[in-house]
Enzyme design. Structure first.
Site, mmCIF file in Angstrom:
data_model
loop_
_atom_site.group_PDB
_atom_site.id
_atom_site.type_symbol
_atom_site.label_atom_id
_atom_site.label_comp_id
_atom_site.label_asym_id
_atom_site.label_seq_id
_atom_site.Cartn_x
_atom_site.Cartn_y
_atom_site.Cartn_z
ATOM 1 N N ARG A 1 14.621 27.315 39.891
ATOM 2 C CA ARG A 1 16.033 27.531 39.559
ATOM 3 C C ARG A 1 16.493 26.430 38.599
ATOM 4 N NH1 ARG A 1 19.293 30.461 42.907
ATOM 5 N NH2 ARG A 1 20.751 30.180 41.180
ATOM 6 N N ARG B 1 30.216 32.010 41.043
ATOM 7 C CA ARG B 1 29.633 32.790 42.152
ATOM 8 C C ARG B 1 30.800 33.463 42.851
ATOM 9 N NH1 ARG B 1 25.104 31.228 46.590
ATOM 10 N NH2 ARG B 1 23.879 31.774 44.753
ATOM 11 N N CYS C 1 14.423 34.739 47.599
ATOM 12 C CA CYS C 1 15.332 33.813 46.906
ATOM 13 C C CYS C 1 15.818 32.675 47.799
ATOM 14 C CB CYS C 1 16.515 34.588 46.335
ATOM 15 S SG CYS C 1 17.529 35.394 47.586
ATOM 16 N N HIS D 1 22.229 38.990 40.713
ATOM 17 C CA HIS D 1 21.901 37.558 40.814
ATOM 18 C C HIS D 1 20.891 37.219 39.701
ATOM 19 C CE1 HIS D 1 21.639 33.638 42.339
ATOM 20 N NE2 HIS D 1 21.020 33.824 43.491
ATOM 21 N N ASP E 1 14.681 39.944 50.554
ATOM 22 C CA ASP E 1 15.874 39.093 50.685
ATOM 23 C C ASP E 1 16.428 39.340 52.091
ATOM 24 O OD1 ASP E 1 18.121 37.526 50.150
ATOM 25 O OD2 ASP E 1 19.086 38.990 48.821
ATOM 26 N N GLN F 1 18.625 33.932 39.592
ATOM 27 C CA GLN F 1 17.479 33.914 40.504
ATOM 28 C C GLN F 1 16.285 34.623 39.872
ATOM 29 O OE1 GLN F 1 17.361 32.410 43.743
ATOM 30 N NE2 GLN F 1 15.182 32.737 43.362
HETATM 31 N N1 NVA Z 1 21.647 38.697 48.854
HETATM 32 C C1 NVA Z 1 21.999 37.358 49.235
HETATM 33 C C2 NVA Z 1 21.442 36.368 48.268
HETATM 34 C C3 NVA Z 1 21.719 34.924 48.592
HETATM 35 C C4 NVA Z 1 21.188 33.954 47.579
HETATM 36 C C5 NVA Z 1 23.508 37.246 49.337
HETATM 37 O O1 NVA Z 1 24.212 37.788 48.474
HETATM 38 O O2 NVA Z 1 23.987 36.647 50.295
HETATM 39 N N1 CP Z 2 18.929 31.648 46.153
HETATM 40 C C1 CP Z 2 20.183 31.150 46.038
HETATM 41 O O1 CP Z 2 20.962 31.558 45.176
HETATM 42 O O2 CP Z 2 20.453 30.151 46.896
HETATM 43 P P1 CP Z 2 21.877 29.499 47.200
HETATM 44 O O3 CP Z 2 22.719 30.542 47.889
HETATM 45 O O4 CP Z 2 21.542 28.338 48.096
HETATM 46 O O5 CP Z 2 22.499 29.071 45.918
#
Ligand code: NVA
Ligand code: CP
Length: 299
Positions: free
Chosen positions: A286, A103, A258, A130, A218, A133
């Site tokens: 997930r 990540r 998500c 992502h 989101d 997800q």
């Molecule tokens: N768009 C959000 C998704 C978190 C799971 C982010 O990147 O923070």
């Molecule tokens: N939806 C998602 O990826 O959640 P986290 O940021 O908790 O991993």
């Protein structure tokens, strides 16, 4: 040595392979066989530059269910944070583990890792995509409503990493994605262009919601954009998912997010805690979807 398969994007797999993973995820969820341990002794390294609840827990639990284990690695405590080249890190880490999940802030970090890794690399979220997800979201849609082919889905809110992966899902699973964003917050042109007829752009959230079988959104401020919170709250004011938006969609439309969510910002409590919301099965999926992905990549 054979090049490993990677999952840096939904486009790394064929449409058939994606459907196979979704079907398998549903099967694994329904069977829950504790004796099925196809990854006995295998190790997943998980590199997190950003926070996570669902991604970390689902990958770690999934590896344990399958008889393997997972290592949580933070750039703060590894040489990655001190500038060791990505190429070197990818070569070294992949020589010791069976799979790497990352990540990261920059999408290129994941693709560079994939280029230099001798084991499969999985994108656990980047600034651009992502895909894990989307495996869970699509599994959830298939469970509740069957095949998504030919349906209309509305993405309302920020044209962010989740939106880009929804664009890829629309291409791969053959549905139409209506995207409604405030001016300046649409996805990058390159994502829109590759999607062709699968994407339609809207100014109005209500118009995008019409005839949709799924409404997805989101957060307005993603990780790393915290400085823009105030300006984004203003920009996205008219893009909240509320009961008016849900009423414009099909009467049995599902709502997905998500998570984590901000009630009262991108979605009202009435919607996210209401009868059309499937956000908690979506989150649980997930685990199942990623187990199916790990099995696909490693077995
Ligand atoms: N768009 C959000 C998704 C978190 C799971 C982010 O990147 O923070
Ligand atoms: N939806 C998602 O990826 O959640 P986290 O940021 O908790 O991993």
């Amino acid at each position: 040595m054979m090049k490993p398969r990677h999952f840096t994007s939904l486009l790394d797999l064929s449409s058939e392979e994606l459907k196979q993973i979704i079907t398998r995820a549903i099967e694994l969820k329904n069977k829950r066989d504790p004796n099925y341990q196809p990854l006995k002794g295998q190790i997943l390294a998980m590199i997190f530059e950003k926070s996570s609840t669902r991604t970390r827990i689902s990958f770690e639990a999934g590896m344990v269910h399958f008889g393997g284990s997972a290592l949580f690695l933070s750039p703060r405590d590894t040489q990655l944070g001190r500038g060791e080249p990505l190429q070197d890190s990818a070569k070294v880490i992949s020589s010791m583990v069976d799979c790497i999940m990352l990540r990261t802030n920059k999408h290129e970090t994941v693709t560079t890792f994939a280029q230099h890794s001798s084991v499969p690399v999985i994108n656990g979220l980047t600034d651009e995509q992502h895909p894990c997800q989307l495996l869970a979201d699509m599994q959830t849609f298939f469970e509740y409503r069957g095949d998504i082919k030919g349906k209309t889905v509305a993405w309302i809110g920020d044209g962010n990493n989740m939106c880009n992966s929804y664009i890829h899902a629309a291409m791969q699973l053959d549905f139409t994605l209506n995207i409604a964003c405030p001016p300046g917050y649409f996805p990058q042109q390159a994502y829109i262009e590759t999607a062709g007829k699968h994407v339609k752009l809207f100014d109005s959230a209500i118009e995008a919601a019409k005839d949709s079988a799924l409404i997805a959104t989101d957060v307005w401020t993603s990780m790393g954009q915290e400085d823009e919170q105030a300006i984004r709250e203003l920009a996205f004011r008219d893009y909240q998912i509320n009961s008016a938006i849900m009423s414009a969609a099909q009467s049995d439309a599902l709502f997905m997010h998500c998570l984590p969510a901000h009630r009262g910002e991108e979605v009202t409590s009435e919607v996210i805690d209401g009868s059309q919301s499937v956000v908690f099965p979506e989150a649980e999926n997930r685990l199942h979807a990623q187990k199916a992905l790990l099995e696909f990549l490693l077995c």
